[in-house]
Enzyme design. Structure first.
Site, mmCIF file in Angstrom:
data_model
loop_
_atom_site.group_PDB
_atom_site.id
_atom_site.type_symbol
_atom_site.label_atom_id
_atom_site.label_comp_id
_atom_site.label_asym_id
_atom_site.label_seq_id
_atom_site.Cartn_x
_atom_site.Cartn_y
_atom_site.Cartn_z
ATOM 1 N N GLY A 58 1.082 1.998 -0.155
ATOM 2 C CA GLY A 58 1.038 3.405 0.220
ATOM 3 C C GLY A 58 2.411 4.023 0.086
ATOM 4 O O GLY A 58 3.402 3.337 -0.148
ATOM 5 N N GLY A 66 -1.837 -1.097 0.312
ATOM 6 C CA GLY A 66 -2.870 -0.138 -0.079
ATOM 7 C C GLY A 66 -3.552 -0.475 -1.398
ATOM 8 O O GLY A 66 -4.702 -0.081 -1.624
ATOM 9 N N GLU A 94 3.592 -6.270 5.044
ATOM 10 C CA GLU A 94 3.957 -5.248 6.039
ATOM 11 C C GLU A 94 4.837 -5.743 7.172
ATOM 12 O O GLU A 94 5.584 -4.956 7.758
ATOM 13 C CB GLU A 94 2.696 -4.589 6.612
ATOM 14 C CG GLU A 94 1.945 -3.701 5.630
ATOM 15 C CD GLU A 94 0.992 -4.468 4.717
ATOM 16 O OE1 GLU A 94 0.903 -5.715 4.839
ATOM 17 O OE2 GLU A 94 0.333 -3.826 3.882
ATOM 18 N N ASP A 107 -2.732 -3.665 7.257
ATOM 19 C CA ASP A 107 -3.782 -2.694 7.611
ATOM 20 C C ASP A 107 -4.797 -2.625 6.454
ATOM 21 O O ASP A 107 -5.160 -3.653 5.913
ATOM 22 C CB ASP A 107 -3.157 -1.339 7.988
ATOM 23 C CG ASP A 107 -2.442 -0.657 6.830
ATOM 24 O OD1 ASP A 107 -2.030 -1.347 5.883
ATOM 25 O OD2 ASP A 107 -2.294 0.583 6.868
HETATM 26 C C1 QUE Z 1 6.757 -4.100 2.411
HETATM 27 C C2 QUE Z 1 5.744 -3.191 2.307
HETATM 28 C C3 QUE Z 1 5.763 -2.176 1.326
HETATM 29 C C4 QUE Z 1 6.865 -2.116 0.460
HETATM 30 C C5 QUE Z 1 7.886 -3.053 0.574
HETATM 31 C C6 QUE Z 1 7.829 -4.031 1.546
HETATM 32 C C7 QUE Z 1 4.719 -1.192 1.191
HETATM 33 C C8 QUE Z 1 4.869 -0.203 0.162
HETATM 34 C C9 QUE Z 1 5.994 -0.219 -0.671
HETATM 35 C C10 QUE Z 1 6.219 0.728 -1.744
HETATM 36 C C11 QUE Z 1 6.586 0.273 -2.993
HETATM 37 C C12 QUE Z 1 6.833 1.154 -4.039
HETATM 38 C C13 QUE Z 1 6.735 2.518 -3.837
HETATM 39 C C14 QUE Z 1 6.389 2.984 -2.581
HETATM 40 C C15 QUE Z 1 6.130 2.096 -1.558
HETATM 41 O O1 QUE Z 1 6.940 -1.170 -0.506
HETATM 42 O O2 QUE Z 1 3.713 -1.202 1.946
HETATM 43 O O3 QUE Z 1 6.274 4.304 -2.396
HETATM 44 O O4 QUE Z 1 7.004 3.407 -4.840
HETATM 45 O O5 QUE Z 1 3.913 0.727 0.029
HETATM 46 O O6 QUE Z 1 8.835 -4.944 1.665
HETATM 47 O O7 QUE Z 1 4.679 -3.252 3.140
#
Ligand code: QUE
Length: 335
Positions: free
Chosen positions: A67, A116, A139, A147
């Site tokens: 997400g 997500g 997460e 989640d």
């Molecule tokens: C743990 C996570 C997430 C993460 C890195 C973590 C996560 C997530 C993102 C993410 C990655 C690239 C994107 C962005 C979000 O990184 O849930 O907007 O461009 O969405 O170490 O849980």
């Protein structure tokens, strides 16, 4: 209809094809993308020319990295709750709609599939992973918790593999994801375009026709230890069990668990245990409730800062040590 430029929906023969097209952000889902996917699925439900749905990610790096956690952190810092509630309400509703979708739904997973991204694939009956697919529920590393229905599907994976994946955030490649039950089919990347064409032309029979034999399960040597250690009823007991294993794997696992948010380990352990006896809808409701309370914990803002915003990968958790987590503080998040 809300239409995100980052979702491309089109017809291809018998199939409706959804392309997550935000490759610069690893196809991470924002609210307009979630709304577009949901509206597309709703329209195709009633469309007699659509016999199945196929969802893919643009580019070779990612199916979907998760997400838009950076935006959620910004809203949390601003004390702006409505967009956070809207995001999780609609994301989890989409997860539930995919689980209940009346037509076959096939996810073609090549590259990163986390958080997500697992939510828009694992609840469907068909998940094809390539050798370049990389699955994780990471997460706890950002002070959050698994989640998108993870408290439903993680406890239902073989043995304690799901608890292991949810607490450590361990990454598994495509073949291992199929062994673990996150994917249902294994097809090499080179075969994916032909599989998508065959799904559009012939339907679901193409899945078996394009599947490759699974190489051995990389976690097989650790299966017994995973089941022994991750059956521990508490986080301190999990650490104690890992300490008695005396293997390199157990030491690596302890090191991984020492790096993530200590508080997140506690609330994740409890959430996953409670998920064993819940329906998917109950799990999503419990995750929504825990999201509202746990995001106020300083570890969420700090974890996203360290892992996603500044990328220094050195979060300063509070409390910093598992030994200093106060059980009553965890329990309060569930009230
Ligand atoms: C743990 C996570 C997430 C993460 C890195 C973590 C996560 C997530 C993102 C993410 C990655 C690239 C994107 C962005 C979000 O990184 O849930 O907007 O461009 O969405 O170490 O849980």
């Amino acid at each position: 209809m809300h239409h995100s430029p980052h979702v491309i929906a089109r017809r291809d023969g018998r199939a409706g094809r959804i392309l997550l097209n935000r490759p610069a952000a690893l196809n991470a889902l924002d609210l307009p993308m979630i709304r577009t996917i949901a509206a597309t699925l709703a329209a195709w439900r009633e469309d007699p020319e659509i016999h199945l749905v196929v969802i893919e990610g643009a580019g070779e790096r990612a199916f979907c990295a998760g997400g838009d956690i950076r935006a959620l952190r910004d809203h949390q810092l601003d004390g702006d709750r409505p967009p956070i509630d809207a995001f999780f309400t609609e994301e989890y509703a989409l997860n539930a709609a995919i689980a209940a979708y009346p037509k076959p739904y096939v996810a073609l997973i090549d590259g990163v599939c986390m958080g997500g991204g697992i939510g828009v694939s694992v609840h469907a009956p068909y998940r094809v992973a390539t050798e370049h697919a990389l699955f994780a529920m990471p997460e706890t590393a950002i002070g959050f918790f698994p989640d998108i229905g993870a408290s439903f599907f993680l406890p239902r994976l073989p043995g304690r593999i799901g608890v292991y994946l949810g607490l450590t955030g361990a990454r598994v490649r495509g073949a291992d994801a199929a062994h673990a039950g996150l994917a249902t089919h294994f097809t090499p990347r080179a075969g994916l375009p032909a599989l998508a064409q065959a799904l559009a032309a012939d339907g679901l029979g193409a899945l078996a026709a394009h599947a490759a034999p699974l190489p051995p399960f990389g976690l097989a040597p650790h299966r017994d230890a995973i089941d022994r250690c991750f059956a521990a009823p508490t986080i301190p007991d999990l650490f104690a069990r890992l300490a008695t294993e005396g293997t390199a794997w157990a030491e690596e696992t302890r090191t991984a668990l020492r790096a993530v948010s200590p508080s997140a380990l506690f609330w994740t352990r409890r959430l996953l245990a409670e998920g064993e006896g819940r329906t998917l809808a109950q799990c999503l409701a419990a995750e929504f409730a825990l999201g509202r309370t746990s995001m106020r914990h300083p570890d969420f803002v700090e974890g996203v800062r360290a892992m996603v915003v500044d990328k220094d990968r050195t979060p300063r958790w509070s409390p910093a040590r598992m030994e200093d987590v106060v059980p009553a503080d965890i329990a309060a998040l569930f009230d």
